[in-house]
Scaffold this motif. Sequence first.
Motif, PDB file in Angstrom:
ATOM      1  N   PHE A  26     -24.293  82.742  29.079  1.00 33.93           N
ATOM      2  CA  PHE A  26     -23.039  81.800  29.037  1.00 33.93           C
ATOM      3  C   PHE A  26     -23.071  80.831  27.920  1.00 33.93           C
ATOM      4  N   GLY A  27     -23.912  80.702  27.304  1.00 38.17           N
ATOM      5  CA  GLY A  27     -24.036  79.972  26.056  1.00 38.17           C
ATOM      6  C   GLY A  27     -22.864  80.386  25.102  1.00 38.17           C
ATOM      7  N   SER A  28     -22.687  81.925  25.121  1.00 36.69           N
ATOM      8  CA  SER A  28     -22.012  82.591  24.281  1.00 36.69           C
ATOM      9  C   SER A  28     -20.352  82.577  25.167  1.00 36.69           C
ATOM     10  N   GLU A  29     -20.737  82.946  26.496  1.00 33.34           N
ATOM     11  CA  GLU A  29     -19.398  83.238  27.243  1.00 33.34           C
ATOM     12  C   GLU A  29     -18.653  81.797  27.301  1.00 33.34           C
ATOM     13  N   ASN A  30     -19.124  80.661  27.265  1.00 29.83           N
ATOM     14  CA  ASN A  30     -18.661  79.331  27.156  1.00 29.83           C
ATOM     15  C   ASN A  30     -17.527  79.196  25.939  1.00 29.83           C
ATOM     16  N   CYS A  31     -17.853  80.121  24.915  1.00 27.58           N
ATOM     17  CA  CYS A  31     -17.106  80.137  23.698  1.00 27.58           C
ATOM     18  C   CYS A  31     -16.313  81.052  23.634  1.00 27.58           C
ATOM     19  N   SER A  32     -15.956  81.939  24.410  1.00 28.21           N
ATOM     20  CA  SER A  32     -15.017  83.017  24.666  1.00 28.21           C
ATOM     21  C   SER A  32     -13.634  82.268  25.092  1.00 28.21           C
ATOM     22  N   SER A  33     -12.299  82.923  24.437  1.00 32.36           N
ATOM     23  CA  SER A  33     -11.232  82.303  24.624  1.00 32.36           C
ATOM     24  C   SER A  33      -9.935  83.198  24.647  1.00 32.36           C
ATOM     25  N   VAL A  34      -8.979  82.827  25.154  1.00 32.34           N
ATOM     26  CA  VAL A  34      -7.657  83.621  25.394  1.00 32.34           C
ATOM     27  C   VAL A  34      -6.481  82.902  24.460  1.00 32.34           C
ATOM     28  N   ARG A  35      -5.806  83.636  23.754  1.00 33.19           N
ATOM     29  CA  ARG A  35      -4.496  82.971  23.092  1.00 33.19           C
ATOM     30  C   ARG A  35      -3.292  84.095  23.315  1.00 33.19           C
ATOM     31  N   MET A  36      -2.110  83.381  23.494  1.00 35.57           N
ATOM     32  CA  MET A  36      -0.929  84.334  23.570  1.00 35.57           C
ATOM     33  C   MET A  36      -0.256  83.956  22.330  1.00 35.57           C
ATOM     34  N   LEU A  37      -0.411  85.299  21.476  1.00 36.17           N
ATOM     35  CA  LEU A  37       0.132  84.999  20.016  1.00 36.17           C
ATOM     36  C   LEU A  37       1.866  85.512  20.071  1.00 36.17           C
ATOM     37  N   ASN A  38       2.409  85.038  19.059  1.00 35.38           N
ATOM     38  CA  ASN A  38       3.766  85.574  18.913  1.00 35.38           C
ATOM     39  C   ASN A  38       3.910  86.841  18.718  1.00 35.38           C
ATOM     40  N   PRO A  39       4.665  87.581  19.316  1.00 36.11           N
ATOM     41  CA  PRO A  39       4.714  89.283  19.005  1.00 36.11           C
ATOM     42  C   PRO A  39       4.828  89.567  17.640  1.00 36.11           C
TER      43      PRO A  39
ATOM     44  N   HIS B 287       3.930  93.523  26.370  1.00 40.12           N
ATOM     45  CA  HIS B 287       5.391  93.446  26.549  1.00 40.12           C
ATOM     46  C   HIS B 287       6.065  93.136  25.068  1.00 40.12           C
ATOM     47  N   ILE B 288       7.420  93.236  25.082  1.00 41.44           N
ATOM     48  CA  ILE B 288       8.254  92.959  23.882  1.00 41.44           C
ATOM     49  C   ILE B 288       7.872  91.451  23.327  1.00 41.44           C
ATOM     50  N   ALA B 289       7.690  90.708  24.381  1.00 42.74           N
ATOM     51  CA  ALA B 289       7.773  89.266  24.118  1.00 42.74           C
ATOM     52  C   ALA B 289       6.427  88.743  23.600  1.00 42.74           C
ATOM     53  N   GLY B 290       5.378  89.588  23.669  1.00 41.43           N
ATOM     54  CA  GLY B 290       3.911  88.918  23.654  1.00 41.43           C
ATOM     55  C   GLY B 290       2.863  89.663  22.870  1.00 41.43           C
ATOM     56  N   LEU B 291       1.968  89.029  22.418  1.00 44.78           N
ATOM     57  CA  LEU B 291       0.669  89.709  21.786  1.00 44.78           C
ATOM     58  C   LEU B 291      -0.579  88.942  22.231  1.00 44.78           C
ATOM     59  N   PRO B 292      -0.774  89.399  23.733  1.00 41.58           N
ATOM     60  CA  PRO B 292      -2.064  88.457  24.173  1.00 41.58           C
ATOM     61  C   PRO B 292      -3.205  88.908  23.256  1.00 41.58           C
ATOM     62  N   LEU B 293      -3.968  87.776  23.030  1.00 43.06           N
ATOM     63  CA  LEU B 293      -5.465  88.069  22.421  1.00 43.06           C
ATOM     64  C   LEU B 293      -6.547  87.410  23.269  1.00 43.06           C
ATOM     65  N   ALA B 294      -7.580  88.049  23.319  1.00 41.22           N
ATOM     66  CA  ALA B 294      -8.726  87.406  23.791  1.00 41.22           C
ATOM     67  C   ALA B 294     -10.032  87.912  23.032  1.00 41.22           C
ATOM     68  N   VAL B 295     -11.055  86.520  22.925  1.00 39.01           N
ATOM     69  CA  VAL B 295     -12.138  86.902  22.193  1.00 39.01           C
ATOM     70  C   VAL B 295     -13.322  86.847  23.093  1.00 39.01           C
ATOM     71  N   SER B 296     -14.215  87.845  23.410  1.00 43.79           N
ATOM     72  CA  SER B 296     -15.354  87.546  24.216  1.00 43.79           C
ATOM     73  C   SER B 296     -16.608  87.523  22.867  1.00 43.79           C
ATOM     74  N   ILE B 297     -17.346  86.556  23.143  1.00 43.78           N
ATOM     75  CA  ILE B 297     -18.457  86.298  22.052  1.00 43.78           C
ATOM     76  C   ILE B 297     -19.709  86.555  23.009  1.00 43.78           C
TER      77      ILE B 297
ATOM     78  N   VAL C 193     -12.624  91.650  20.895  1.00 44.74           N
ATOM     79  CA  VAL C 193     -11.553  91.239  20.793  1.00 44.74           C
ATOM     80  C   VAL C 193     -10.556  92.307  21.516  1.00 44.74           C
ATOM     81  N   GLY C 194      -9.789  91.868  22.585  1.00 48.94           N
ATOM     82  CA  GLY C 194      -8.885  92.431  23.299  1.00 48.94           C
ATOM     83  C   GLY C 194      -7.550  91.837  22.868  1.00 48.94           C
ATOM     84  N   LEU C 195      -6.588  93.166  22.823  1.00 46.52           N
ATOM     85  CA  LEU C 195      -5.201  92.782  22.296  1.00 46.52           C
ATOM     86  C   LEU C 195      -4.213  93.803  23.294  1.00 46.52           C
ATOM     87  N   GLY C 196      -3.270  92.899  23.503  1.00 47.45           N
ATOM     88  CA  GLY C 196      -2.536  93.622  24.337  1.00 47.45           C
ATOM     89  C   GLY C 196      -2.422  93.411  25.780  1.00 47.45           C
ATOM     90  N   GLY C 197      -1.667  94.214  26.661  1.00 40.66           N
ATOM     91  CA  GLY C 197      -1.591  93.721  28.118  1.00 40.66           C
ATOM     92  C   GLY C 197      -1.010  92.580  28.396  1.00 40.66           C
TER      93      GLY C 197
END
Lengths: 281, 174
Positions: free
Chosen positions: A142-155, A253-263, A185-189
Amino acid sequence: MKLAERIQDALMHAVVELDEPVLDLIQRAYAQEERKPAQAVLDAILKNLELAKETSLPMCQDTGLLLVFADVGRTCPLSLASIEASIMEGCETAVQQAYFRRSIVDEPVFDRTNTQNNLPPVIWWNLVEGSGLKIQILLKGFGSENCSSVRMLNPTGGKEAVVEAVRQIVQKAGGKPCPPIFVGVGLGGTMDRAAYLSKRALLRDVREANSDERYAALEQEILAAIQTLGIGSGGLGGSITALHVAIEQESTHIAGLPLAVSINCWADRKATIMWKEGEDA
Amino acid sequence: MHELNLPLTAEDIAGLSAYDQVLLTGTLYVGRDQVHSLLYERLLHNESLPVDLVGQAMYYMGPSPAPEGKVIGACGPTTSARMDRFSPLLLDHGLKVMIGKGPRSQDVVDAIKRNKAVYLQAFGGCGALYASTVKSSRIIAFEHLGPEALLLLEVVKFPAIVAIDSRQGSVFAY
């Protein structure tokens, strides 16, 4: 051997020893890193891994939250209930016999009472082709998990926005997640799906690139962008901050570009169990 | 390499600079998130602490269980930033050495300078390595916290790197 015992064995091994390809990346980083303090960190990590093997102690005291991915064949003869029972039994026994730390609390906000058995694991179910079963377990520190993050980017952000978002997330993490790190890195969905995909990316064999050439190139571009941050091993400065970047992508979705980073920290611990029809269950 | 005995003297601390490697021998306290929160609350309410922190070292760590015949399980450092809220008050009450991993807040850096203290970074994730340096481990308080209890360890040649020295020299300049 029963499925529960195979899960137990794989976990007991994973908490003490890294998979060879992961160890190989750490050894290569040690050979390449030129900064003395970062070298000292990598040297300590390699000595630690030898000592863990010698003493059978966990390589890290944070033996992690057990994050289980069960890929079940559509014609797999085992019931989900029996697979779940085997997972629970395998996890419970491994925790006791390999002296995992009891790191799980029963609720996040109020009393945070320790469950005393490092359970429950988090289990993700996934249907795949075939009659077999593949179980992969991340021992997620969890030292690394606490640095993981999600961003909803512009498509319309494209790969530049992706590279920049990952770079920012890793920069903010700095020395906290025990670099050199592994980056999923997770992209989409959707927001949650991208987070799931970022964990699946961490499961991939570190010798393999994304099967889509464009995403494989993007993995390399992200890795190069991370190395320019200069965080280095232990956050003490250096040319190698990440050891591997893996992307998993999906429709969105056409309106989004979800991005997640797991460290994940350098202790990139994974247990894999493959079961085929006809084997003991 | 500085081979030093715990507790560190004022001269020991003054002689340490960022990036120096140290090997520590002696006793140190162990506490992480919950211990910090509890000590902080007691200090705020002028209540007494279960330990005298003056001049002492605090290691941010929660060990895995000790296998039979062993003193302790894996026992590497945890992320220090989570202790940032609490550390300045502990330093102002006499704590001199903090051992963990990763960067600290500006408030902590200021409190280190103000109190002529030092922050050391242990090698993150190196649980088996640190177990080999521990000669004894004793629960001092908050036993109900399990792996988060307040411990007293006796260590021999415990390796660390000076991360923030008493003059604000820091390894976290990237």
